[in-house]
Design a protein around this motif. Sequence first.
Motif, short mmCIF file in Angstrom:
data_model
loop_
_atom_site.label_atom_id
_atom_site.label_comp_id
_atom_site.label_asym_id
_atom_site.label_seq_id
_atom_site.Cartn_x
_atom_site.Cartn_y
_atom_site.Cartn_z
N ASN A 1 -50.90 -19.36 5.49
CA ASN A 1 -50.33 -18.06 5.86
C ASN A 1 -48.85 -17.98 5.49
O ASN A 1 -48.37 -16.91 5.13
CB ASN A 1 -50.52 -17.79 7.36
N PHE A 2 -48.15 -19.09 5.60
CA PHE A 2 -46.75 -19.14 5.16
C PHE A 2 -46.66 -18.89 3.65
O PHE A 2 -45.80 -18.14 3.19
CB PHE A 2 -46.14 -20.49 5.52
N LEU A 3 -47.56 -19.51 2.89
CA LEU A 3 -47.53 -19.32 1.44
C LEU A 3 -47.83 -17.88 1.06
O LEU A 3 -47.31 -17.37 0.07
CB LEU A 3 -48.54 -20.25 0.77
N LEU A 4 -48.67 -17.22 1.84
CA LEU A 4 -49.01 -15.83 1.54
C LEU A 4 -47.80 -14.90 1.65
O LEU A 4 -47.79 -13.82 1.06
CB LEU A 4 -50.13 -15.35 2.46
N CYS A 5 -46.80 -15.32 2.40
CA CYS A 5 -45.58 -14.50 2.51
C CYS A 5 -44.77 -14.49 1.22
O CYS A 5 -44.00 -13.55 0.98
CB CYS A 5 -44.69 -15.04 3.63
N PHE A 6 -44.93 -15.49 0.37
CA PHE A 6 -44.06 -15.64 -0.80
C PHE A 6 -44.77 -15.50 -2.14
O PHE A 6 -44.11 -15.31 -3.15
CB PHE A 6 -43.37 -17.01 -0.76
N PHE B 1 -40.05 -18.22 8.74
CA PHE B 1 -39.47 -19.47 9.25
C PHE B 1 -40.26 -19.97 10.47
O PHE B 1 -40.51 -21.16 10.60
CB PHE B 1 -38.00 -19.26 9.62
N ILE B 2 -40.66 -19.07 11.35
CA ILE B 2 -41.45 -19.44 12.52
C ILE B 2 -42.82 -19.96 12.11
O ILE B 2 -43.32 -20.95 12.66
CB ILE B 2 -41.57 -18.25 13.49
N ILE B 3 -43.43 -19.33 11.10
CA ILE B 3 -44.73 -19.79 10.62
C ILE B 3 -44.61 -21.19 10.03
O ILE B 3 -45.46 -22.06 10.29
CB ILE B 3 -45.30 -18.79 9.59
N LEU B 4 -43.58 -21.43 9.22
CA LEU B 4 -43.38 -22.76 8.65
C LEU B 4 -43.12 -23.78 9.74
O LEU B 4 -43.64 -24.91 9.69
CB LEU B 4 -42.22 -22.74 7.65
N PHE B 5 -42.32 -23.43 10.74
CA PHE B 5 -42.05 -24.34 11.84
C PHE B 5 -43.33 -24.69 12.60
O PHE B 5 -43.55 -25.84 12.97
CB PHE B 5 -41.03 -23.73 12.81
N ALA B 6 -44.21 -23.71 12.81
CA ALA B 6 -45.48 -23.96 13.50
C ALA B 6 -46.36 -24.91 12.69
O ALA B 6 -47.00 -25.82 13.25
CB ALA B 6 -46.21 -22.65 13.76
N ALA B 7 -46.39 -24.72 11.38
CA ALA B 7 -47.19 -25.60 10.53
C ALA B 7 -46.66 -27.03 10.58
O ALA B 7 -47.44 -27.99 10.72
CB ALA B 7 -47.21 -25.09 9.10
N LEU B 8 -45.36 -27.18 10.47
CA LEU B 8 -44.77 -28.53 10.50
C LEU B 8 -44.91 -29.17 11.88
O LEU B 8 -45.14 -30.39 11.98
CB LEU B 8 -43.30 -28.47 10.09
N ALA B 9 -44.80 -28.39 12.93
CA ALA B 9 -44.96 -28.94 14.28
C ALA B 9 -46.40 -29.41 14.50
O ALA B 9 -46.63 -30.49 15.08
CB ALA B 9 -44.59 -27.90 15.32
N ASN B 10 -47.37 -28.65 14.02
CA ASN B 10 -48.77 -29.07 14.15
C ASN B 10 -49.05 -30.32 13.35
O ASN B 10 -49.75 -31.23 13.81
CB ASN B 10 -49.70 -27.94 13.72
#
Length: 110
Positions: free
Chosen positions: A49-54, A6-15
């Motif tokens: 990196n978020f996608l690699l989690c799933f 969730f933090i990784i996704l939030f960082a991607a969306l914030a950027n």
Amino acid sequence: MTPVSFIILFAALANLTLALGVLVRRHTRRVHFAFAFLVSVTAAWTFTNFLLCFIKDGMALEWVGRLSFTLAPVIAYGCLVFSWNFPEVHHPSPRRVVAKLTAVFAVFMA
């Protein structure tokens, strides 16, 4: 979804939001485009990196992993271009040959 993903996704969306916010405000200076490039490439890398989690499929995991490793030198190139343009007052720009060779080197490293 784990807290880390969730933090990784939030960082991607914030950027991505930051990059779009800079471009939407109709900035026309080179430093704004350099910053938007840097932040959008960082967002793309973070999203891979978020996608690699799933991803569980072997082939998709390999391609997304390769994309993640390909984006890493582009982030370094974005930092360099942004540092060339950031202090807009009394800051010498590199020669075009140096800038182009640096871009070719970044593509080669990717």
